[in-house]
Design an enzyme around this catalytic site. Structure first.
Site, PDB file in Angstrom:
ATOM      1  N   GLN A 107       0.816  -1.220   0.000  1.00  0.00           N
ATOM      2  CA  GLN A 107       0.000   0.000   0.000  1.00  0.00           C
ATOM      3  C   GLN A 107       0.843   1.261   0.000  1.00  0.00           C
ATOM      4  O   GLN A 107       0.561   2.211  -0.732  1.00  0.00           O
ATOM      5  CB  GLN A 107      -0.919   0.015   1.226  1.00  0.00           C
ATOM      6  N   PRO A 137      -4.994  -6.077   5.653  1.00  0.00           N
ATOM      7  CA  PRO A 137      -5.605  -6.887   4.590  1.00  0.00           C
ATOM      8  C   PRO A 137      -4.811  -8.165   4.346  1.00  0.00           C
ATOM      9  O   PRO A 137      -3.583  -8.127   4.229  1.00  0.00           O
ATOM     10  CB  PRO A 137      -5.570  -5.963   3.369  1.00  0.00           C
ATOM     11  N   MET A 305     -11.958  -1.354   0.948  1.00  0.00           N
ATOM     12  CA  MET A 305     -11.708  -0.612  -0.292  1.00  0.00           C
ATOM     13  C   MET A 305     -12.131   0.846  -0.148  1.00  0.00           C
ATOM     14  O   MET A 305     -11.568   1.740  -0.787  1.00  0.00           O
ATOM     15  CB  MET A 305     -12.458  -1.272  -1.453  1.00  0.00           C
ATOM     16  N   GLN A 306     -13.100   1.085   0.708  1.00  0.00           N
ATOM     17  CA  GLN A 306     -13.584   2.448   0.938  1.00  0.00           C
ATOM     18  C   GLN A 306     -12.441   3.392   1.288  1.00  0.00           C
ATOM     19  O   GLN A 306     -12.349   4.502   0.748  1.00  0.00           O
ATOM     20  CB  GLN A 306     -14.623   2.434   2.063  1.00  0.00           C
ATOM     21  N   ASP A 307     -11.540   2.980   2.169  1.00  0.00           N
ATOM     22  CA  ASP A 307     -10.437   3.888   2.520  1.00  0.00           C
ATOM     23  C   ASP A 307      -9.225   3.706   1.612  1.00  0.00           C
ATOM     24  O   ASP A 307      -8.490   4.652   1.351  1.00  0.00           O
ATOM     25  CB  ASP A 307     -10.035   3.732   3.990  1.00  0.00           C
ATOM     26  N   GLN A 308      -9.010   2.494   1.076  1.00  0.00           N
ATOM     27  CA  GLN A 308      -7.855   2.275   0.211  1.00  0.00           C
ATOM     28  C   GLN A 308      -7.961   3.012  -1.123  1.00  0.00           C
ATOM     29  O   GLN A 308      -6.947   3.326  -1.755  1.00  0.00           O
ATOM     30  CB  GLN A 308      -7.650   0.774  -0.041  1.00  0.00           C
ATOM     31  N   HIS A 330     -11.335   4.979   9.281  1.00  0.00           N
ATOM     32  CA  HIS A 330     -10.172   4.903   8.398  1.00  0.00           C
ATOM     33  C   HIS A 330     -10.366   5.777   7.158  1.00  0.00           C
ATOM     34  O   HIS A 330      -9.430   6.443   6.701  1.00  0.00           O
ATOM     35  CB  HIS A 330      -9.921   3.452   7.971  1.00  0.00           C
TER      36      HIS A 330
END
Length: 373
Positions: A107, A137, A305-308, A330
């Site tokens: 990330q 993750p 996925m919302q924050d990534q 997050h």
């Protein structure tokens, strides 16, 4: 050396964990703007940098020839002064020496390598540590949810090979990632329609333990999904039950990772790790319930996925709109950092059942092309 004024960030803001650190230094490296972060992980026990965070910082510092102060285990303050991204594709290695998450190492480094001025072959990463770690993750999520999101919605095509699994507390896992560079900018993302669930795939695994544990997790997760009321049929579920070969894994571990794909191409994850003394049936149900929860809200991405996705929306050119479930802490943190370090602007329309995240991105392009323009 960049002459820009450093961005001062309080590392205890909102979620106050390692994510704030990763997004800040990733964006700093790309836009060549120094960041100074204090109170790092102030509310954690113990506070400050852990081995994994320090390994990620050193990796990004190498990618952009940064001057990095404070990168020691336990440090609560760092100063990161980037220079420039590499001008040729290269091979990089990061290893925290522990079971720290390989997914989190990816990330922090991926955005920099995506925009590396590399006209030749892709850059490569050899990442060591934990493939399936707590509070991070699982590498299967990265492979089956995160990377497909990048391909489908942003036109990016990193490839990932799991060479060896590594479990707590030994780590020792190895993952190879190939990252083709792009000139930029990224396209905006419009993701507001989900469609019905058409398939659920998964991997229920054990290493150094009886395969019957993996079978139990698989059966329990399947039962939860079928009984969820979301219209998921047993015929649409395929979860592989696997016992790792000794040569393919370091240490003992178990867990299950699930991913569901909808008719409109949205992918959602759910997972759980086995723990000593915990019934594998409970672990399988836990993963199934997490996937069901991520599907029940009607959004187009799951809670992870919302924050990534936030860093990519901030870098994209134009207006992005993504329908999500309830906004997580997050995600609020990721948005706060992106707005502090860049000129990206976010708006969130929140309700009890979910949210719509909008972003006007900065239209980031590769540094050499930006200078030529």
């Amino acid at each position: 050396m960049t002459s820009a004024q450093p961005v001062e960030l309080d590392g205890s803001t909102l979620e106050g964990g390692g994510q704030l650190l990763r997004i800040a230094v990733g964006l700093s490296a790309l836009i060549s703007r120094p960041v100074s972060i204090h109170n790092i992980r102030a509310s954690r026990t113990p506070p400050g940098l852990r081995y994994q965070h320090a390994a990620g910082l050193r990796l990004v510092a190498e990618l952009c020839a940064a001057h990095l102060d404070g990168c020691e285990t336990g440090s609560t303050t760092i100063d990161f002064v980037p220079q420039s991204l590499p001008v040729t594709s290269r091979a990089y290695t990061a290893d925290p020496g522990t079971a720290g998450s390989i997914g989190l190492l990816l990330q922090v480094s991926l955005p920099c390598l995506l925009f590396s001025p590399s006209p030749g072959s892709p850059s490569t990463l050899l990442l060591r540590g934990g493939t399936n770690a707590t509070h991070a993750p699982q590498i299967d999520y990265t492979q089956h949810v995160f990377l497909p999101f990048l391909r489908r919605h942003l036109g990016l095509d990193p490839t990932l090979e799991i060479v060896k699994r590594g479990y707590y507390p030994k780590g020792g896992g190895e993952v190879r990632v190939s990252i083709p560079a792009i000139p930029g900018p990224l396209p905006p993302v419009t993701l507001t329609e989900r469609g019905k669930v058409k398939t659920v795939r998964g991997r229920s695994y054990v290493a150094g333990l009886p395969k019957s544990l993996a079978d139990s997790m698989c059966a329990a997760a399947t039962e939860v999904l079928v009984e969820s009321g979301l219209g998921i049929q047993a015929a649409h579920i395929k979860i592989d039950s696997v016992r790792e070969k000794p040569a393919d894994a370091v240490g003992s571990g178990s867990g299950i990772v699930l991913w569901a794909e909808t008719e409109d191409g949205c992918i959602f994850g759910g997972s759980a790790l086995g723990r000593k003394g915990v019934d594998p049936v409970h672990v399988g149900r836990e993963a199934g319930r997490e996937l069901v929860s991520n599907l029940a809200h009607g959004g187009c991405v799951d809670e992870y996925m919302q924050d990534q996705m936030i860093i990519f929306l901030a870098l994209a050119k134009g207006h992005s709109t993504v329908k999500t479930g309830p906004l997580t802490l997050h995600t609020r943190t990721a948005i706060w950092v992106a707005e502090q370090v860049t000129e990206a602007k976010f708006r969130v329309q929140a309700s009890e059942s979910g949210a719509v995240i909008e972003c006007d991105g900065i239209g980031y392009v590769r540094p050499d092309l930006a200078m030529a323009a």
